[in-house]
Design a protein around this motif. Structure first.
Motif, PDB file in Angstrom:
ATOM      1  N   UNK A  60       0.787  -1.229   0.000  1.00 38.07           N
ATOM      2  CA  UNK A  60       0.000   0.000   0.000  1.00 38.07           C
ATOM      3  C   UNK A  60       0.824   1.287   0.000  1.00 38.07           C
ATOM      4  N   UNK A  61       2.147   1.210  -0.135  1.00 37.98           N
ATOM      5  CA  UNK A  61       2.942   2.420   0.103  1.00 37.98           C
ATOM      6  C   UNK A  61       3.968   2.783  -0.969  1.00 37.98           C
ATOM      7  N   UNK A  62       4.281   1.902  -1.920  1.00 36.15           N
ATOM      8  CA  UNK A  62       5.335   2.190  -2.899  1.00 36.15           C
ATOM      9  C   UNK A  62       4.760   2.996  -4.063  1.00 36.15           C
ATOM     10  N   UNK A  63       4.567   4.286  -3.822  1.00 38.12           N
ATOM     11  CA  UNK A  63       3.997   5.150  -4.856  1.00 38.12           C
ATOM     12  C   UNK A  63       4.948   5.350  -6.031  1.00 38.12           C
ATOM     13  N   UNK A  64       6.235   5.352  -5.768  1.00 41.70           N
ATOM     14  CA  UNK A  64       7.205   5.514  -6.865  1.00 41.70           C
ATOM     15  C   UNK A  64       7.135   4.311  -7.809  1.00 41.70           C
ATOM     16  N   UNK A  65       7.118   3.120  -7.246  1.00 37.93           N
ATOM     17  CA  UNK A  65       7.001   1.918  -8.071  1.00 37.93           C
ATOM     18  C   UNK A  65       5.681   1.884  -8.818  1.00 37.93           C
ATOM     19  N   UNK A  66       4.610   2.264  -8.136  1.00 39.27           N
ATOM     20  CA  UNK A  66       3.289   2.312  -8.766  1.00 39.27           C
ATOM     21  C   UNK A  66       3.284   3.298  -9.922  1.00 39.27           C
ATOM     22  N   UNK A  67       3.860   4.467  -9.697  1.00 40.71           N
ATOM     23  CA  UNK A  67       3.900   5.488 -10.739  1.00 40.71           C
ATOM     24  C   UNK A  67       4.575   4.955 -12.001  1.00 40.71           C
ATOM     25  N   UNK A  68       5.740   4.377 -11.844  1.00 40.15           N
ATOM     26  CA  UNK A  68       6.476   3.858 -13.008  1.00 40.15           C
ATOM     27  C   UNK A  68       5.688   2.749 -13.699  1.00 40.15           C
ATOM     28  N   UNK A  69       5.148   1.831 -12.919  1.00 40.30           N
ATOM     29  CA  UNK A  69       4.415   0.709 -13.502  1.00 40.30           C
ATOM     30  C   UNK A  69       3.127   1.176 -14.173  1.00 40.30           C
ATOM     31  N   UNK A  70       2.398   2.063 -13.512  1.00 42.77           N
ATOM     32  CA  UNK A  70       1.136   2.539 -14.074  1.00 42.77           C
ATOM     33  C   UNK A  70       1.376   3.320 -15.357  1.00 42.77           C
ATOM     34  N   UNK A  71       2.275   4.302 -15.307  1.00 43.72           N
ATOM     35  CA  UNK A  71       2.529   5.103 -16.503  1.00 43.72           C
ATOM     36  C   UNK A  71       3.115   4.255 -17.622  1.00 43.72           C
ATOM     37  N   UNK A  72       3.873   3.227 -17.271  1.00 47.39           N
ATOM     38  CA  UNK A  72       4.416   2.324 -18.275  1.00 47.39           C
ATOM     39  C   UNK A  72       3.370   1.422 -18.898  1.00 47.39           C
TER      40      UNK A  72
END
Length: 158
Positions: A60-72
């Motif tokens: 529930x907390x890795x926003x940086x990883x989420x950002x890269x994965x989502x935008x990718x």
């Protein structure tokens, strides 16, 4: 992605938008506008929850990883939805989308702005489901008449 592939993808998304419109119109005629919106929103949210499982490793907390994965993973890359990261880091991620083939399809169909806004709320449920399915919280402001761009996504730690 080639230009032809991008055009084909946009055409598929616009077709999906028109399917949403047809489903909404049928349900609205049978059940009324509020119930039609409720049912379609619930179904599309559920689809988003299923999609969110692929991003659950970041919740529930890795926003940086989420950002890269989502935008990718945004269909067609940045050229179609034109995401702009407004805020990253800390406890939140803010993304403004500046393009949307679904909204374009509804406008091309000549729908009144109020109906476009309704369909945007319905379609936006996929994002809410996706981020919540990944373990995050989402404040999603979908397009409203007079607004610029499309969806505004504010993702918060879960």
């Amino acid at each position: 992605m080639s230009d032809q592939d991008r055009r084909d993808l946009v055409a598929q998304m616009k077709n999906r938008a028109l399917v949403y419109l047809e489903m909404y119109d049928v349900l609205e005629a049978e059940l009324g506008a509020a119930k039609a919106e409720e049912l379609l929103t619930r179904a599309i949210y559920r689809r988003g929850r299923s999609m969110g499982k692929s991003f659950a490793k970041f919740g529930p907390a890795d926003l940086e990883g989420l950002q890269k994965a989502f935008l990718g993973s945004v269909p067609g890359g940045e050229a179609i939805f034109k995401p702009q990261v407004l805020k990253a880091g800390g406890a939140e991620l803010e993304i403004q989308l500046h393009g949307c083939p679904l909204q374009d399809a509804w406008r091309e169909a000549g729908l009144p702005e109020a109906k476009v806004a309704t369909l945007c709320r319905i379609a936006g449920a996929v994002d809410k489901g996706l981020f919540e399915g990944a373990g995050f919280r989402l404040e999603n402001r979908t397009w409203t008449p007079g607004a610029k761009g499309c969806c505004f996504l504010r993702v918060l730690r879960g």
